[in-house]
Write a protein that holds these residues in place. Structure first.
Motif, PDB file in Angstrom:
ATOM      1  N   GLN A  94      -5.976  52.808  29.899  1.00 55.32           N
ATOM      2  CA  GLN A  94      -6.075  51.398  29.507  1.00 55.32           C
ATOM      3  C   GLN A  94      -6.212  51.261  27.994  1.00 55.32           C
ATOM      4  N   GLN A  97      -2.934  52.033  26.011  1.00 62.18           N
ATOM      5  CA  GLN A  97      -1.963  50.943  26.185  1.00 62.18           C
ATOM      6  C   GLN A  97      -2.339  49.763  25.301  1.00 62.18           C
ATOM      7  N   LEU A  98      -3.626  49.458  25.226  1.00 61.27           N
ATOM      8  CA  LEU A  98      -4.065  48.366  24.353  1.00 61.27           C
ATOM      9  C   LEU A  98      -3.783  48.700  22.896  1.00 61.27           C
ATOM     10  N   LYS A 100      -1.416  50.555  21.753  1.00 61.54           N
ATOM     11  CA  LYS A 100       0.031  50.392  21.567  1.00 61.54           C
ATOM     12  C   LYS A 100       0.388  48.915  21.411  1.00 61.54           C
ATOM     13  N   GLU A 101      -0.186  48.057  22.251  1.00 62.10           N
ATOM     14  CA  GLU A 101       0.093  46.624  22.183  1.00 62.10           C
ATOM     15  C   GLU A 101      -0.401  46.016  20.876  1.00 62.10           C
ATOM     16  N   MET A 102      -1.453  46.600  20.321  1.00 60.84           N
ATOM     17  CA  MET A 102      -1.996  46.102  19.051  1.00 60.84           C
ATOM     18  C   MET A 102      -1.176  46.562  17.851  1.00 60.84           C
ATOM     19  N   GLY A 103      -0.228  47.476  18.084  1.00 63.98           N
ATOM     20  CA  GLY A 103       0.617  47.952  17.007  1.00 63.98           C
ATOM     21  C   GLY A 103       0.224  49.292  16.429  1.00 63.98           C
TER      22      GLY A 103
END
Length: 515
Positions: A94, A97-98, A100-103
């Motif tokens: 988790q 993945q977060l 990655k989503e944050m850049g």
């Protein structure tokens, strides 16, 4: 094949000043841990207004950490009887993945050290879980590009040594190969393409590759497998292959592992056609063969001393057509055993039986041999033990406690297994019903609704491969352990969309390297 490079880091205080990183991920039960002292003020201040802190995944702006991105991932309780290291794996998936989503593209990771020996691999498990979460399908990467789909290029992990980091990357290289082979659609990863992908993956490595594709040779040496392949021969690109992988260590050999992998690149069920939507996902029926290839890739990187490893993978498509094999046929295995077909959708055991027969013959001339078969074999295994690998062993294996050892190391590495016993009822179930055959392949019902549906196939494998002559009380006993990954081979048990897990690679590697 690329995946996040792992850098070994020392203390967190020193790592926080490393400019390579652009986020900090903290995996912990207690965010007040002394090693997090520099973050206490930020965490406590935010915690006063955000009740998620310490309870669920949360991201914070923190000027004192790399990239000013702080991700707190609580792992929850670790002291209940049923807790295990997968709590770290779940939180790690988790969290990354977060990130990655944050850049973030280069996160720094700190894993709370737990005194209990049961959690001593928590940091390693966390890194491998992050790689599992970040993996994207091969056919997607080839079209869109790896850099776009998998932008995280490195991970810094506190508390591991450079040697440990190198070992973990070798293991992840194998797991990535296993996921690519198992999770790729049936044309891109046909039997011949499966073999070619293996040849590419092992080029220049310590593992020798031999691929057999000549139809006449396969029909002579792998007759049961070629019955499964019979209808696929009408389409040249669907032709079968046997992939043989061999690792010879430097110096003396003390132990020999021989692995058979089921590589059904697509399973229509054959004449016993899969209906009602149950055919979708059957491009993943090669998960056992993929795991065997991944195991060998890891061995190629780790190059353990004293251990010789030989693997055979039967890559084949179970097609439907005018030349498909059908129930009631009597076929003779490589071991000379006459097999009456009960259901053509029980094809994996036919492939494995011939592979095991070849490995059995080789085992007789090897040093302290052990034979393993790995397969997405039965729906019954998934129904019986859920997301765990089902282990069924013969007498010599049980005498050495191979299944118990695999279970022990699987628990430590987040690759858990359940042990089933091989019983007399299993051998009675497959007994011949007439003089026309020596053994039955199965009944004509689905394994999931058959009593002992994942145990009796192991009895068939023993009989059809000739391993029945190598039991505990016979002249030349050979330890044999069958691993059914129908429940563990993909995340969440979703055989259509779930990510291949590369199970049981970690358990088998850890048990092997511990010797």
């Amino acid at each position: 094949m690329s995946y996040p490079h792992l850098y070994a880091l020392g203390s967190l205080d020193h790592a926080l000043t490393d400019t390579r990183y652009d986020a900090l991920i903290v995996l912990a039960c207690d965010f007040n841990h002394t090693e997090l002292l520099a973050l206490h003020e930020t965490i406590n201040t935010v915690g006063q207004v955000d009740q998620r802190i310490g309870q669920q995944l949360a991201s914070l702006h923190c000027p004192t950490v790399p990239g000013q991105r702080l991700i707190l991932a609580p792992v929850g309780s670790l002291d209940r009887d049923y807790d295990d290291v997968r709590s770290f794996a779940d939180a790690a998936k988790q969290a990354v993945q977060l990130a990655k989503e944050m850049g973030a593209k280069a996160p720094l990771v700190w894993v709370e050290p737990v005194v209990t020996p049961f959690y001593r691999q928590a940091a390693a498990v966390s890194y491998l879980a992050m790689c599992q979460a970040l993996w994207q399908p091969l056919e997607g990467r080839e079209v869109v590009g790896e850099e776009k789909l998998e932008p995280l290029h490195c991970i810094g992990l506190c508390g591991v040594s450079p040697d440990q980091a190198a070992e973990l990357m070798a293991i992840e290289a194998g797991r990535r190969l296993a996921r690519d082979l198992a999770g790729t659609e049936p044309e891109r990863m046909s039997a011949l393409n499966f073999a070619a992908y293996c040849q590419e993956a092992f080029a220049g490595s310590a593992v020798q590759v031999e691929v057999v594709t000549d139809v006449a040779t396969l029909q002579r040496d792998y007759p049961l497998m070629m019955a499964v392949a019979r209808s696929s021969l009408a389409v040249k690109r669907h032709h079968p292959a046997v992939i043989r992988l061999t690792y010879n260590p430097e110096g003396a050999v003390a132990q020999t592992l021989l692995l058979a992998g089921k590589g059904l690149v697509y399973d229509t069920g054959g004449a016993d056609l899969k209906v009602g939507g149950s055919m979708a996902g059957m491009s993943r029926d090669k998960g056992g063969g993929a795991a065997v290839a991944g195991f060998m890739k890891a061995i190629a990187g780790l190059q353990p001393e004293g251990v010789k490893v030989v693997a055979e993978i039967g890559a084949v498509r179970n097609s439907i057509g005018s030349d498909a094999f059908v129930p009631d046929e009597v076929l003779t295995s490589h071991a000379g055993v006459r097999v009456r077909i009960g259901n053509t959708d029980a094809e994996g055991r036919l492939v494995l039986a011939d592979l095991l027969s070849h490995l059995r013959e080789q085992a007789l001339n090897e040093v302290t041999p052990q034979i393993y078969s790995i397969a997405t074999l039965t729906g019954h295994a998934a129904r019986s033990v859920g997301p765990y690998t089902a282990l069924v062993e013969n007498g010599p294996s049980r005498a050495l406690q191979l299944a118990a050892k695999l279970q022990q190391f699987g628990d430590l590495w987040g690759d858990p297994c359940e042990i089933s016993r091989s019983r007399r009822e299993d051998f009675q179930f497959i007994q011949a019903k007439s003089a026309a055959e020596d053994v039955l392949s199965c009944n004509n019902a689905a394994s999931s609704v058959t009593v002992r549906g994942h145990q009796f196939p192991m009895a068939f494998l023993v009989e059809a491969s000739g391993l029945a002559a190598h039991g505990q009380h016979q002249a030349k006993p050979i330890p044999y352990l069958h691993l059914d990954i129908a429940g563990s081979g993909v995340d969440g048990g979703d055989w259509i969309h779930g990510k291949p897990s590369a199970a049981p690679m970690l358990a088998l590697l850890a048990a092997t390297l511990a010797d």
